[in-house]
Motif scaffolding. Structure first.
Motif, PDB file in Angstrom:
ATOM      1  N   ILE A   1      38.897  48.933  61.019  1.00 11.26           N
ATOM      2  CA  ILE A   1      37.473  49.496  61.906  1.00 11.26           C
ATOM      3  C   ILE A   1      36.920  48.425  62.569  1.00 11.26           C
TER       4      ILE A   1
ATOM      5  N   THR B   1      35.455  45.473  61.963  1.00 11.96           N
ATOM      6  CA  THR B   1      34.219  45.069  61.504  1.00 11.96           C
ATOM      7  C   THR B   1      34.464  43.782  60.538  1.00 11.96           C
ATOM      8  N   THR B   2      33.637  43.075  60.840  1.00 13.38           N
ATOM      9  CA  THR B   2      33.611  41.696  59.924  1.00 13.38           C
ATOM     10  C   THR B   2      32.388  41.727  58.873  1.00 13.38           C
ATOM     11  N   VAL B   3      32.693  41.253  57.642  1.00 15.15           N
ATOM     12  CA  VAL B   3      31.364  41.200  56.790  1.00 15.15           C
ATOM     13  C   VAL B   3      31.466  39.813  56.157  1.00 15.15           C
TER      14      VAL B   3
ATOM     15  N   VAL C   1      33.578  45.220  48.885  1.00 13.77           N
ATOM     16  CA  VAL C   1      32.899  45.310  50.125  1.00 13.77           C
ATOM     17  C   VAL C   1      33.615  46.219  51.025  1.00 13.77           C
TER      18      VAL C   1
ATOM     19  N   GLU D   1      34.588  49.513  50.640  1.00 16.14           N
ATOM     20  CA  GLU D   1      34.262  50.876  50.549  1.00 16.14           C
ATOM     21  C   GLU D   1      32.817  51.039  51.256  1.00 16.14           C
ATOM     22  N   LYS D   2      31.927  49.875  51.050  1.00 17.07           N
ATOM     23  CA  LYS D   2      30.639  50.021  51.524  1.00 17.07           C
ATOM     24  C   LYS D   2      30.545  49.997  53.051  1.00 17.07           C
ATOM     25  N   VAL D   3      31.396  49.163  53.561  1.00 13.35           N
ATOM     26  CA  VAL D   3      31.719  49.127  54.955  1.00 13.35           C
ATOM     27  C   VAL D   3      32.410  50.531  55.645  1.00 13.35           C
ATOM     28  N   GLY D   4      33.033  51.185  54.549  1.00 12.19           N
ATOM     29  CA  GLY D   4      33.846  52.427  55.287  1.00 12.19           C
ATOM     30  C   GLY D   4      35.183  51.915  55.892  1.00 12.19           C
ATOM     31  N   ALA D   5      35.801  50.890  55.361  1.00 14.32           N
ATOM     32  CA  ALA D   5      37.203  50.661  55.761  1.00 14.32           C
ATOM     33  C   ALA D   5      38.141  51.447  55.205  1.00 14.32           C
TER      34      ALA D   5
END
Ligand SMILES: Cc1cc2nc3c(=O)[nH]c(=O)nc-3n(C[C@H](O)[C@H](O)[C@H](O)COP(=O)(O)O)c2cc1C
Ligand code: FES
Ligand SMILES: [Fe+2]
Ligand SMILES: [Fe+2]
Lengths: 427, 94
Positions: free
Chosen positions: B11, B13-15, B26, B28-32
């Motif tokens: 996705i 996206t970096t967290v 992380v 699931e929350k970010v929707g990976a």
């Protein structure tokens, strides 16, 4: 060839190809199988014995309570010390039930299971506190019985993770486990003799194999090139008359059921909602409008009140993304939403996008609960859903519109990438 | 507090996460797209591929190694419900 049913009653094996015997059991009075299946005329647990010049192999056993039939049939054609090979095509108790006792009785036998079966074997043998030696095998591995060879095919997830098929090379017999099986009990045993079992065959596929269509297709890719004289599954008729028809039928059943209705270059987004006073319904419409602005997305809007679960399940199987709208009623999403979301175990939802939205009065639990359910179903939930307190204002409808558009952009891979966020902001 | 950057390649996206965070918390929350079954290191459903930063994840336990093996993991595959972030890494679903 011995003719059933007389031979069946008398505890004898049925030889259906030279040296290949049916030593299973019939369970004609069973009416429900594994909780999820109805069995109008019972089922059978097919087990097989293969005699080679250098020993005997047993492929699968039976449910524990039918062990007596199984051992009687085995003893009618072989002695235990001749058994060199025991294969379990998967470890479900309906086929592994007689395994521990068989291992005890057959001291010269080696057990062959799939690579994925080891921890399950241990868990199944817990009550006996026993340990058996075993060999794990995968596609390409073979075991020789002298003039006969068993070849293993790794066909995982059909329908257990450890599923494999076993192929008797010299005679073109595929011992397929539950694959190509059905719950259909008929002492006439063979597909050219038994009653009309087409319904049972399709019903079995729909409830057992359907969630694993991708894996079915992978398994078919290694089964189709085989020379197939017969398919011998663990339940229902032995398929000796035109066995390829069943392979072709599996391919058909595993292909898209609604193919061709939505074009190839569009992604399908389905929005389901329920609404008592129209608040969640208006949100649904705004979200649909927003999503439709995005090129490459086909949006469908359904009021759950006007539909039934079954056709919706078919729709969901073919959809790329799902949004569910529900008001919060007594601290929960409404029952039709849960009815549909609890009917999806027959599907594979991995990779589909999910999201939720809804109107609420004071606590608004529904949306997060639906999102959690979707994650539990292995869907990807990319955006936090929209909740609106009571009647949506124009600004709130604009938020819905944006949510729909963002969701559709995500679906078509057009949402800006390279995002960096802090964990604390995700909650 | 020590931090790590987890990039979910699928996705893009970096967290930024505190060191010691489990990947599962992380992703699931970010929707990976990494998926979960048992959530406790037993089933292998959450197998992911570590594209970069293999050494910036906690060492796999003996149990995790066994589950990885049984599920025919490739090189640099880990269980997302077990691996803890201790530095920067890039992961994606297998
Ligand atoms: C059709 C079917 C599907 C199953 N699917 C799963 C599954 O997805 N995950 C799992 O952990 N176990 C699964 N199982 C295994 C059962 O949970 C297991 O056999 C359990 O011991 C049954 O418990 P019971 O004796 O209380 O019915 C499945 C079993 C069957 C028959
Ligand atoms: S979710 Fe089962 S091992 Fe991670
Ligand atoms: Fe089974
Ligand atoms: Fe079965």
């Amino acid at each position: 060839m011995a003719e059933p049913p007389a031979a069946l009653n008398s505890g004898h094996a049925i030889e259906f190809a030279p040296g290949v015997h049916w030593i299973g059991a019939l369970d004609p009075t069973l009416r429900t199988f594994d909780i999820i299946l109805k069995t109008a005329n019972g089922t059978s647990y097919n087990a097989y014995l293969i005699r080679g010049s250098e020993g005997v192999a047993i492929v699968d056993t039976v449910k524990a309570s039918f062990s007596e039939d199984f051992f009687a049939r085995l003893e009618s054609v072989a002695s235990y010390d001749e058994v060199k090979v025991i294969v379990l095509n998967h470890l479900e108790p309906d086929h592994s039930g007689a395994l521990p006792e068989l291992m005890r009785r057959a001291p010269n036998a080696k057990l062959y299971i799939s690579t994925r079966a080891t921890s399950m074997l241990k868990a199944l043998l817990k009550p006996d506190g026993e340990r058996f030696d075993y060999t794990t095998v995968g596609t390409g591995d073979t075991v020789s019985l002298g003039d006969r060879t068993l070849r293993f095919l790794h066909t995982p997830f059909l329908h257990w993770p450890d599923t494999q098929c076993t192929y008797l090379e010299e005679q073109g017999v595929l011992f397929s486990g539950d694959v190509f099986g059905c719950h259909y009990c008929d002492a006439r045993l063979f597909n050219d003799k038994v009653g009309d079992f087409r319904f049972s065959f399709d019903y079995y596929y729909a409830h057992i194999m359907r969630p694993f269509k991708q894996w079915v297709l992978e398994a078919l890719a290694i089964i189709e090139p085989l020379k197939l004289n017969m398919i011998a599954p663990t339940h229902g008729p032995i398929l000796r008359d035109r066995p390829r028809r069943y392979v072709a039928h599996y391919r058909e059943l595993s292909s898209s059921s609604l193919a061709g209705r939505i074009s190839d270059d569009e992604r399908s987004l389905i929005i389901f909602y329920m609404s008592s006073y129209g608040n969640t319904a208006r949100m649904a419409e705004a979200i649909a409008t927003g999503a439709e602005q995005v090129e490459g997305v086909r949006v469908s809007l359904y009021d759950l009140e006007g539909g039934e679960v079954e056709p919706f399940v078919d729709l969901i199987e073919e959809a790329d993304a799902l949004l569910f709208g529900s008001p919060t009623i007594n601290g929960d999403a409404v029952k039709p939403v849960w009815d549909l979301l609890s009917s999806l175990a027959v599907l594979n939802l991995v990779g589909k996008l999910g999201g939720a939205f809804g109107s609420y009065g004071w606590s608004g639990e529904a949306v997060r609960m639906i999102e959690d359910r979707m994650r539990g179903l292995k869907m990807r939930v990319p955006l936090k859903g929209v909740r609106v307190k009571l009647i949506p204002s124009d600004e709130e409808l604009a938020v819905c519109d944006t949510f729909g558009r963002e969701f559709a952009l995500e679906l078509t891979g057009q949402r800006a990438g390279g995002k960096v966020v802090d964990m604390a902001d995700l909650a | 507090m020590a931090k790590g950057k987890v990039t979910f390649e699928d996705i893009d996206t970096t967290v930024n996460v505190p060191a010691g965070t489990r990947l599962i918390e992380v992703s699931e929350k970010v929707g990976a797209g990494i998926i979960y079954g048992c959530r406790e290191g037993d089933c292998g459903t959450c197998m992911m591929h570590v594209v970069e930063g293999w050494n910036n994840l906690s060492e796999p336990s003996v149990l995790e190694q066994k589950v990885l093996k049984e599920n025919m993991a490739g090189r640099h595959d880990r269980l997302a419900c077990q691996a803890q972030v201790i530095g920067d890494c890039v992961v994606k679903p297998t």
